[in-house]
Design a protein around this motif. Structure first.
Motif, PDB file in Angstrom:
ATOM      1  N   LYS A   3       0.856  -1.178   0.000  1.00  0.00           N
ATOM      2  CA  LYS A   3       0.000   0.000   0.000  1.00  0.00           C
ATOM      3  C   LYS A   3       0.890   1.225   0.000  1.00  0.00           C
ATOM      4  N   CYS A  34     -14.465   0.371  -9.346  1.00  0.00           N
ATOM      5  CA  CYS A  34     -15.258   1.384  -8.652  1.00  0.00           C
ATOM      6  C   CYS A  34     -16.711   0.943  -8.483  1.00  0.00           C
ATOM      7  N   PHE A  37     -16.524  -2.948  -6.381  1.00  0.00           N
ATOM      8  CA  PHE A  37     -15.840  -3.040  -5.093  1.00  0.00           C
ATOM      9  C   PHE A  37     -15.770  -1.711  -4.338  1.00  0.00           C
ATOM     10  N   ASP A  38     -16.462  -0.711  -4.810  1.00  0.00           N
ATOM     11  CA  ASP A  38     -16.513   0.593  -4.144  1.00  0.00           C
ATOM     12  C   ASP A  38     -15.149   1.258  -3.986  1.00  0.00           C
ATOM     13  N   PHE A  39     -14.256   1.063  -4.939  1.00  0.00           N
ATOM     14  CA  PHE A  39     -13.012   1.811  -4.954  1.00  0.00           C
ATOM     15  C   PHE A  39     -13.309   3.221  -5.439  1.00  0.00           C
ATOM     16  N   THR A  61      -9.596   2.973  -1.410  1.00  0.00           N
ATOM     17  CA  THR A  61     -10.838   2.325  -0.994  1.00  0.00           C
ATOM     18  C   THR A  61     -11.872   3.385  -0.638  1.00  0.00           C
ATOM     19  N   LYS A  62     -13.118   2.966  -0.519  1.00  0.00           N
ATOM     20  CA  LYS A  62     -14.200   3.929  -0.277  1.00  0.00           C
ATOM     21  C   LYS A  62     -14.077   4.636   1.061  1.00  0.00           C
ATOM     22  N   ASP A  63     -13.373   4.064   2.013  1.00  0.00           N
ATOM     23  CA  ASP A  63     -13.242   4.672   3.334  1.00  0.00           C
ATOM     24  C   ASP A  63     -11.952   5.481   3.482  1.00  0.00           C
ATOM     25  N   TYR A  64     -11.438   6.009   2.384  1.00  0.00           N
ATOM     26  CA  TYR A  64     -10.171   6.734   2.413  1.00  0.00           C
ATOM     27  C   TYR A  64     -10.209   7.954   3.331  1.00  0.00           C
ATOM     28  N   ILE A  72      -4.350   2.290  -2.700  1.00  0.00           N
ATOM     29  CA  ILE A  72      -4.207   0.973  -3.301  1.00  0.00           C
ATOM     30  C   ILE A  72      -3.136   0.982  -4.386  1.00  0.00           C
ATOM     31  N   TYR A  97      -7.187  -6.528  -1.234  1.00  0.00           N
ATOM     32  CA  TYR A  97      -8.399  -5.886  -0.736  1.00  0.00           C
ATOM     33  C   TYR A  97      -9.305  -6.894  -0.019  1.00  0.00           C
TER      34      TYR A  97
END
Length: 114
Positions: A3, A34, A37-39, A61-64, A72, A97
């Protein structure tokens, strides 16, 4: 695949790139990650005095916003370069992931590495 660290300042000066409409066909691998996987694709807007400096793109990731310690992918100057990277490393990206990063030292000590 490691990462890549991000600073809070980089995230504050960033914007999400939405891959909709025409861009879907130009970046199919990014669009799929995206969507499925909600990237997120971010464009980092570094504070600089030079207006010609590139504003790199990264995959996160979505929680960045909650865990701004890593991205990533490494930063790339263009979306095309990020798309190529994702295409070449998609299996590694998804494995890390979904299952987490496995340290190479752990693999070698357990005899599981090649």
């Amino acid at each position: 695949m490691l990462k890549h660290p991000l600073s809070a300042e980089e995230l504050m000066g960033s914007r999400e790139i939405r891959l909709i409409d025409r861009k879907e066909s130009n970046y199919p691998n990014l669009k799929q990650l995206c969507t499925d996987f909600d990237f997120r694709v971010l464009q980092l807007l570094h504070k600089t005095t030079e207006p010609t400096v590139n504003k790199p793109f990264i995959l996160v990731t979505k929680d960045y916003r909650l865990t701004p310690t890593a991205a990533i992918s490494p930063a790339f100057a263009t979306l095309e370069q990020l798309e190529t990277h994702v295409h070449l490393h998609q299996v590694d990206i998804l494995h890390n992931y979904l299952f987490g990063f496995v340290d190479e030292d752990i693999l070698s000590s357990s005899g599981l590495s090649e």
